[in-house]
Design an enzyme around this catalytic site. Structure first.
Site, mmCIF file in Angstrom:
data_model
loop_
_atom_site.group_PDB
_atom_site.id
_atom_site.type_symbol
_atom_site.label_atom_id
_atom_site.label_comp_id
_atom_site.label_asym_id
_atom_site.label_seq_id
_atom_site.Cartn_x
_atom_site.Cartn_y
_atom_site.Cartn_z
ATOM 1 N N GLY A 141 0.884 -1.169 -0.023
ATOM 2 C CA GLY A 141 0.285 -0.203 -0.072
ATOM 3 C C GLY A 141 0.883 1.266 -0.323
ATOM 4 O O GLY A 141 1.858 1.340 -0.565
ATOM 5 N N CYS A 142 0.420 2.129 0.915
ATOM 6 C CA CYS A 142 0.959 3.697 0.760
ATOM 7 C C CYS A 142 2.469 3.352 1.091
ATOM 8 O O CYS A 142 3.197 4.503 0.754
ATOM 9 C CB CYS A 142 0.291 4.452 1.658
ATOM 10 S SG CYS A 142 -1.353 4.693 1.286
ATOM 11 N N VAL A 143 2.947 2.744 2.038
ATOM 12 C CA VAL A 143 4.424 2.437 2.356
ATOM 13 C C VAL A 143 5.207 2.218 1.373
ATOM 14 O O VAL A 143 6.691 2.284 1.310
ATOM 15 C CB VAL A 143 4.411 1.557 3.731
ATOM 16 C CG1 VAL A 143 4.616 0.139 3.179
ATOM 17 C CG2 VAL A 143 5.571 1.915 4.545
ATOM 18 N N ALA A 144 4.469 1.473 0.253
ATOM 19 C CA ALA A 144 5.487 0.666 -0.856
ATOM 20 C C ALA A 144 6.451 1.762 -1.504
ATOM 21 O O ALA A 144 7.642 1.278 -2.063
ATOM 22 C CB ALA A 144 4.796 0.098 -1.762
#
Lengths: 92, 362
Positions: free
Chosen positions: B149-152
């Site tokens: 998700g956003c952390v990628a």
């Protein structure tokens, strides 16, 4: 009015379990923030669920006077009984 | 045996360039509200409240993979995912070409492609489709990563840098393509989905990294990274995979999690590197949403201008999931006027729930 208040409490319990993944009991004396651990999103989900079920509008001003489940039940029941008193209705 | 001080280790990889691409179709927040209002009215009574939720995320508009009027025709997961494969390949090709040109490299120079996304699935994965369009060498390595998700954006950059420490003569791409609009569940009229449909947009980014031994490599260096996993937070953010696709899980607890943890996480990481928060000149924060950015600012006691690029990106294009932090990184590389010796910190959070920090030095 008593019947209506029971109906509102039942709807709050349904929303808590089905939409907010709340596992415990929901009782009138409970504090929405402290006991039911509702955050801003949880409060919005609860308000929207009640607005949809009872065809009413709840506002920011309303939130000021609501602390417990019982406060919310009374507010919704009163709004259903007298919808024109809702502050937000004045705009529309 | 003596090790070099942080930032002076000769094995540190370089970030040479970051490409960014947005799809061709743009809609203002008011146009999107108008398009969604009719759907909301099928179940909701107080539409003004829902409009407020869309305005409160402080996004002015979003770029979309398809024209607004094409979305109602996408009824099934297959239709949405087919559109995702087609459009993410096109946008991916565009962003990789742009990034390679900025780095003054060609597709033949690429040894490894890390492809990150959370908005669609494909086998073969998208970087294989890009290889056929861009003609990577036949021995290029592929690491598709789904689900961070956003952390990628930050985690993918950290994994690419880990790889380049082991293979310092190699060049790696981190390609992020996120078409959040194609995950929208029109029939899911839950409040988390309505908020998500107001916040997330479409975009793609590509970071070009080279190992320390690649001739001519220049740019800020990846000094170190740190992952942080928060136990028992699975329902904070993610997907429930349902028959119609990806149904969003989004908790309002995210800003509180940031407030509770991020300061200690950042300080622990920096202390390990012999640094303090005040040493960081360039903050590259994921544009999670207004309350997440406020939580970063408060917890880290940042100056009001420290996250200005993140705020501007949020307002202009919305939250692009893993691509967002790479958009902010690209703008920092090109516009921040960083001087040799400056320190930067990339910071992102995502499903797990987890955080990733990447320390940069110019």
């Amino acid at each position: 009015m008593v019947e209506l208040e029971k109906e509102v409490l039942a709807e709050i319990r349904r929303i808590a379990v089905e939409e907010l993944e709340w596992k415990g009991a929901v009782e009138p004396q409970q504090d929405l923030l402290r006991d039911l651990q509702l955050d801003s999103l949880g409060l919005t989900v609860l308000a929207v669920g009640l607005e949809n079920r009872f065809r009413i509008r709840l506002s920011e001003e309303d939130a000021q006077e609501v602390k417990t489940v019982a406060d919310l039940v009374r507010l919704v029941a009163n709004r259903v009984a007298a919808p024109s008193r809702a502050p937000v209705e004045a705009r529309s | 045996m003596h090790s070099a001080p942080p930032g002076h280790d000769r094995s540190l990889p370089y970030i040479r360039a970051v490409g960014r691409a947005l799809p061709a179709h743009y809609a203002t927040q008011e146009q999107l509200i108008a398009a969604l209002r009719e759907v909301w009215a099928t179940r909701h009574f107080n539409l003004d409240r829902l409009e407020e939720l869309h305005r409160n995320v402080q996004v002015k508009g979003r770029y979309l993979a398809l024209p607004v009027d094409a979305y109602p025709g996408l009824a099934t997961f297959q239709q949405r995912n087919d559109a995702w494969i087609r459009e993410s390949t096109l946008l991916g090709e565009q962003v990789v070409r742009q990034a390679l040109e900025r780095a003054e490299l060609t597709a033949r120079d690429v040894d490894h492609v890390f492809f990150v996304t959370v908005t669609g699935i494909a086998t073969p994965s998208v970087e294989a489709r890009l290889a056929n369009l861009l003609r990577f060498r036949e021995d290029f390595k592929r690491t598709p990563i789904f689900g961070l998700g956003c952390v990628a954006g930050a985690a993918g950059l950290a994994r690419a840098a880990d790889y380049l420490r082991a293979f310092p003569s190699h060049t790696a791409l981190l390609v992020s393509v996120e078409l959040c609009s194609l995950t929208l569940q029109r029939e899911d009229l839950s409040i988390p989905n309505i908020i998500a449909s107001g916040l997330f947009g479409d975009g793609a980014a590509c970071a070009v990294l080279s190992g320390a031994e690649v001739p001519g490599a220049k740019g800020p260096r990846v000094v170190a990274s740190r992952s942080v996993f928060y136990p028992d937070t699975e329902r904070i953010m993610g997907w429930d995979v349902v028959d119609s696709g990806f149904k969003v899980i989004l908790s309002a607890k995210v800003p509180q999690l940031v407030k509770d943890h991020v300061r200690r996480n950042v300080e622990d990481f920096l202390v390990e590197q012999g640094l303090r928060r005040s040493d960081i000149r360039h903050w590259v924060a994921h544009t999670g949403g207004p309350r997440v950015l406020q939580a970063f600012e408060e917890a880290l006691e940042l100056e009001s201008s420290a996250l200005s690029r993140s705020w501007a990106s949020l307002q202009e294009v919305g939250n692009l999931s893993s691509s967002s932090v790479l958009f902010v990184l690209g703008e920092t590389l090109e516009q921040a006027g960083a001087r040799p010796g400056d320190w930067g910190l990339m910071l992102a959070m995502g499903p797990g729930f987890c955080a990733e920090m990447v320390l940069l030095r110019w």
